[in-house]
Design a protein around this motif. Structure first.
Motif, mmCIF file in Angstrom:
data_model
loop_
_atom_site.group_PDB
_atom_site.id
_atom_site.type_symbol
_atom_site.label_atom_id
_atom_site.label_comp_id
_atom_site.label_asym_id
_atom_site.label_seq_id
_atom_site.Cartn_x
_atom_site.Cartn_y
_atom_site.Cartn_z
ATOM 1 N N ARG A 37 -72.424 19.260 -9.453
ATOM 2 C CA ARG A 37 -71.607 19.424 -8.522
ATOM 3 C C ARG A 37 -70.428 18.624 -8.263
ATOM 4 O O ARG A 37 -69.279 19.065 -8.115
ATOM 5 C CB ARG A 37 -72.286 19.409 -7.085
ATOM 6 N N ASP A 87 -60.503 19.680 -8.396
ATOM 7 C CA ASP A 87 -59.256 18.563 -7.904
ATOM 8 C C ASP A 87 -58.117 18.887 -8.902
ATOM 9 O O ASP A 87 -57.051 18.665 -8.479
ATOM 10 C CB ASP A 87 -59.992 17.335 -7.421
ATOM 11 N N ARG A 104 -59.576 12.251 -3.703
ATOM 12 C CA ARG A 104 -60.696 12.350 -4.094
ATOM 13 C C ARG A 104 -60.970 11.702 -5.548
ATOM 14 O O ARG A 104 -61.879 10.946 -5.881
ATOM 15 C CB ARG A 104 -61.392 13.615 -4.112
ATOM 16 N N LEU A 146 -65.517 5.631 -8.126
ATOM 17 C CA LEU A 146 -67.009 6.407 -8.310
ATOM 18 C C LEU A 146 -68.026 5.016 -7.862
ATOM 19 O O LEU A 146 -68.259 3.907 -8.363
ATOM 20 C CB LEU A 146 -67.564 6.475 -9.762
ATOM 21 N N GLU A 181 -73.403 7.131 -9.245
ATOM 22 C CA GLU A 181 -73.450 8.435 -10.196
ATOM 23 C C GLU A 181 -74.059 9.540 -9.138
ATOM 24 O O GLU A 181 -73.782 10.685 -9.367
ATOM 25 C CB GLU A 181 -73.909 8.379 -11.373
ATOM 26 N N GLY A 220 -74.595 9.614 -5.952
ATOM 27 C CA GLY A 220 -73.927 9.638 -4.515
ATOM 28 C C GLY A 220 -73.748 10.940 -4.135
ATOM 29 O O GLY A 220 -73.245 12.060 -4.744
ATOM 30 N N PRO A 221 -74.157 11.143 -2.842
ATOM 31 C CA PRO A 221 -73.947 12.484 -2.267
ATOM 32 C C PRO A 221 -72.500 12.927 -2.038
ATOM 33 O O PRO A 221 -71.648 12.142 -1.668
ATOM 34 C CB PRO A 221 -74.734 12.664 -0.905
ATOM 35 N N ASP A 222 -72.151 14.174 -2.239
ATOM 36 C CA ASP A 222 -70.710 14.448 -2.407
ATOM 37 C C ASP A 222 -70.701 15.117 -0.860
ATOM 38 O O ASP A 222 -71.336 16.090 -0.399
ATOM 39 C CB ASP A 222 -70.510 15.577 -3.291
ATOM 40 N N VAL A 267 -68.473 16.870 0.369
ATOM 41 C CA VAL A 267 -67.410 18.102 0.433
ATOM 42 C C VAL A 267 -68.490 19.143 0.088
ATOM 43 O O VAL A 267 -68.880 19.323 -1.075
ATOM 44 C CB VAL A 267 -66.225 18.218 -0.273
#
Lengths: 236, 489
Positions: free
Chosen positions: A103, A111, B307, B312, B315, B317-319, B321
């Motif tokens: 995702r 983006d 963004r 980073l 790798e 990490g929760p997004d 959005v």
């Protein structure tokens, strides 16, 4: 001068094997070439550049290599986003629809495309998770859904249903590492393309090699089988 | 409109351009006072229960703010006909709100004592605001203002008997209600703890979720702390609100800073312009919309760049959005998205009658409906609710959850929904011509016809209207004129 040049970035794995490095090292080395070629194409006046980065079939590669590729692409996209913006390069991603794409990476693609949507310098299309046949099938579905009578379908109308219908036909395809295959790449758009197969592996391929390919192209006599030069894209 | 307590001679100038109320309208300090007044209102058990059940302020705070603002404008209009019409509309709207709270106590939005408290909280907050910024009102102005607020109540209720005649008695009344009646209601807790931290972006900023979230993370807790510190001490104690060191200083600083805006040139800050601009949707045909659309595009690019430039961290990490819109694609919402953005108007996670009533209310407000059209619209929505309940409420708890909705999505377009579309068409078609012209379209959607709208001769026919309504409600299509009406915050 070819208006639309496409590169099939082949030979990363072999480049690494020849140096007794893991295959992933070859992908990492490809980054330099990608940036070099983007710069060379822009400077030479190519208006459309397409790169074949990852095909639908590449999902069959070892899981660790796919994971590594995803992370690498994400890092490359983020690292070079400001440069691409500053150079006025409009970036977009062809394919990139598979749910297996992380995702975060998909967000970065989106983006970068948003960020450079108004750039007018050169259009860079990165075919990521792309399959030429799948695009044609998708276009057919969309055509059927639009309810168009069968006898009214023309090549031009069909092309309007392909992803990024403003993309002109590919004039020149460069496939590195001497392999001479199409591998399901932009099947519709390469119909009348000239093909060049330099022996260099993609990580060794550089701007002078790219210019040599453009030179080869200019010496070719393009006949289009008696068909007008542009069957889709810009209606001019 | 007779008040019985204020003399008729006073009445005409009360709502004139010099009214105290109007003077506050464009004052940014008023924003802080309004938040405080809203908390005081929500702390009243009756109002709290009504808000928790019926209000859309959690899910659609900006739309709610705009409606409240416009309603106040009408209530203080110089023309008595406008005031009476708005009072009648508010009374009809509130008459539809009654029920019982979690502890089984009944509430009724028409309760006279409760409505007096709403006006009292507004008045007290205005006075307190002036004290906090170091410019207390003198006795004459205060009494004049009190008369205005009593007249406001009288316009709604017929008379202002529930509020003391005299300003001195008012303070005793106010303290007594705070001490005896206010509670730590759920609605007050939501406003203080949740609303600011989760405030959705207004339409103008919806394209820049990253920027909005970043700003909100700073401003949200601040607004909460400022509001808590400005509440009356007895209430803070009763509701167990924190006494944070420095919070009173912060609160007074914020009020003072807001007060400094009075040195700005006149007309710089105009509440109406601000609210209208925030509610602007990029595809509206307002002349400002082009600028707004350009601004949004730039903000969207700015957040994209932001963004991309954020290092980073990890790798995996929760997004933050949500990528929901990307996954569904093709201009359709997922069932969950549609439930959250459109169906669950009150933002409580369930679909029940107040959610549909809120839709009817929003449409009736926009169309400026009178009786009997308003009741017809509500009746159509009520019939739709019964249909939904019958088909979707599989566990029989009287309301519809996201899962129940997602499981039964295909059966959403029943005859009652089509009936809603038809009634809405009739209500929108003011002149009864059988088609909706550009002005009628603008009344409902605040925008002219869309380019891709199937119109014939510049009008919008019944079947096309019904079809578009169904494709929004049942087909969950995005980018329709209904988005600003029902989906935008």
């Amino acid at each position: 001068m070819p208006r639309h040049v496409a590169c099939v970035m082949d030979g990363n794995g072999r480049w690494a094997q020849r140096r007794s490095l893991p295959r992933t090292a070859g992908h990492r080395a490809a980054e330099t070439t990608v940036i070099d070629i983007i710069e060379a194409a822009r400077a030479a006046g190519v208006e459309w550049l397409s790169l074949y980065a990852f095909s639908t079939e590449n999902w069959n590669r070892p899981g660790a290599e796919v994971d590594y590729l995803m992370r690498l692409v994400r890092r490359v996209v983020r690292k070079h986003a400001p440069l691409l913006l500053a150079r006025g390069i409009r970036c977009r991603f062809l394919g990139a629809a598979d749910p297996r794409i992380p995702r975060e990476l998909a967000q970065d693609f989106e983006d970068l495309a948003t960020l450079t949507a108004d750039s007018r310098g050169m259009t860079l299309t990165v075919a990521f998770d792309h399959g030429g046949r799948r695009d044609i099938v998708e276009a057919t579905r969309s055509l059927i859904r639009s309810g168009m009578p069968a006898e009214e379908v023309t090549e031009r109308l069909f092309a309007d249903h392909l992803p990024f219908p403003d993309t002109p036909d590919v004039d020149l395809v460069i496939r590195t590492s001497g392999e001479q295959r199409i591998s399901n790449f932009m099947l519709w758009q390469v119909a009348y393309a000239e093909w060049v197969f330099p022996e260099a592996l993609w990580p060794d391929f550089r701007a002078p090699d790219f210019l040599a390919c453009l030179h080869t192209y200019r010496r070719r006599d393009r006949r289009f089988g008696g068909v007008p030069p542009q069957t889709n894209g810009d209606p001019s | 409109m007779t008040t019985g307590t204020t003399t008729t001679a006073d009445e005409a100038p009360l709502f004139g351009p010099e009214s105290q109320f109007r003077a506050f309208f464009d004052d940014p300090r008023w924003a802080l006072a309004i938040i405080r007044a809203t908390v005081l209102e929500a702390a009243h058990p009756q109002i709290g229960a009504a808000l928790a059940d019926n209000s859309t302020f959690v899910a659609h705070p900006w739309r709610r703010l705009r409606n409240t603002f416009l309603s106040m404008r009408h209530m203080f209009d110089a023309d008595p006909a406008v005031r009476e019409r708005e009072a009648a509309r508010l009374n009809r709207l509130h008459a539809r709100m009654s029920g019982s709270d979690a502890r089984g106590r009944t509430y009724d939005a028409m309760d006279r004592a409760t409505r007096a408290w709403v006006v009292a909280a507004l008045f007290e907050s205005a006075v307190t605001m002036c004290r906090l910024i170091g410019q207390p009102l003198d006795q004459d102005t205060m009494e004049r203002m009190y008369a205005e607020y009593r007249a406001f109540l009288a316009a709604l209720d017929g008379d202002a008997g529930e509020l003391p005649d005299d300003l001195n008695d008012f303070w005793r009344y106010f303290d007594r209600v705070v001490e005896d009646e206010l509670e730590n209601t759920e609605a007050a807790r939501i406003i203080l703890n949740r609303l600011f931290d989760h405030l959705p972006a207004p339409a103008l900023l919806a394209g820049a979720p990253t920027l909005w979230a970043a700003g909100r993370a700073v401003v949200g807790p601040l607004l909460g702390a400022i509001t808590v510190a400005s509440l009356p001490e007895p209430y803070r104690r009763k509701a167990g609100l924190p006494e944070m060191p420095g919070a009173p200083t912060l609160m007074q600083g914020a009020y003072l800073a807001a007060g400094l805006t009075r040195f700005l040139p006149e007309g710089w800050i105009d509440a109406e312009t601000i609210i209208e601009t925030l509610s602007l949707s990029p595809d509206s045909d307002d002349p400002r919309a082009r600028t707004v659309a350009a601004l949004r595009a730039r903000m969207k690019r700015a957040s994209a760049l932001l963004r991309l430039l954020t290092p980073l961290s990890d790798e995996t990490g929760p997004d933050p959005v949500p990528a929901a819109s990307r996954i569904t694609g093709e201009g359709r919402r997922s069932a969950e998205e549609f439930f959250r953005q459109v169906l669950d108007q009150t933002g409580d996670g369930h679909l029940d009658w107040p959610d549909l009533a809120a839709m009817a209310r929003e449409m009736a407000t926009r169309l400026d409906l009178d009786e009997p059209e308003e009741t017809r619209l509500y009746d159509a929505f009520a019939a739709w609710w019964r249909e939904l309940q019958a088909t979707l409420d599989t566990d029989g708890d009287g309301r519809v959850s996201v899962d129940e909705y997602a499981a039964a999505v295909p059966s959403l377009a029943g005859p009652a929904l089509i009936r809603v579309a038809e009634v809405l068409f009739d209500a929108t078609d003011k002149d009864g011509s059988g088609t909706i012209d550009a002005d009628e379209h603008r009344a409902l959607f605040r925008t002219a016809f869309h380019r891709d709208l199937t119109t014939t001769d510049g009008t919008y026919g019944r079947s096309a209207f019904v079809g578009d309504f169904l494709s929004f409600m049942a087909g969950r299509r995005t980018n329709t004129p209904y988005d600003p009406l029902l989906a935008d915050a």
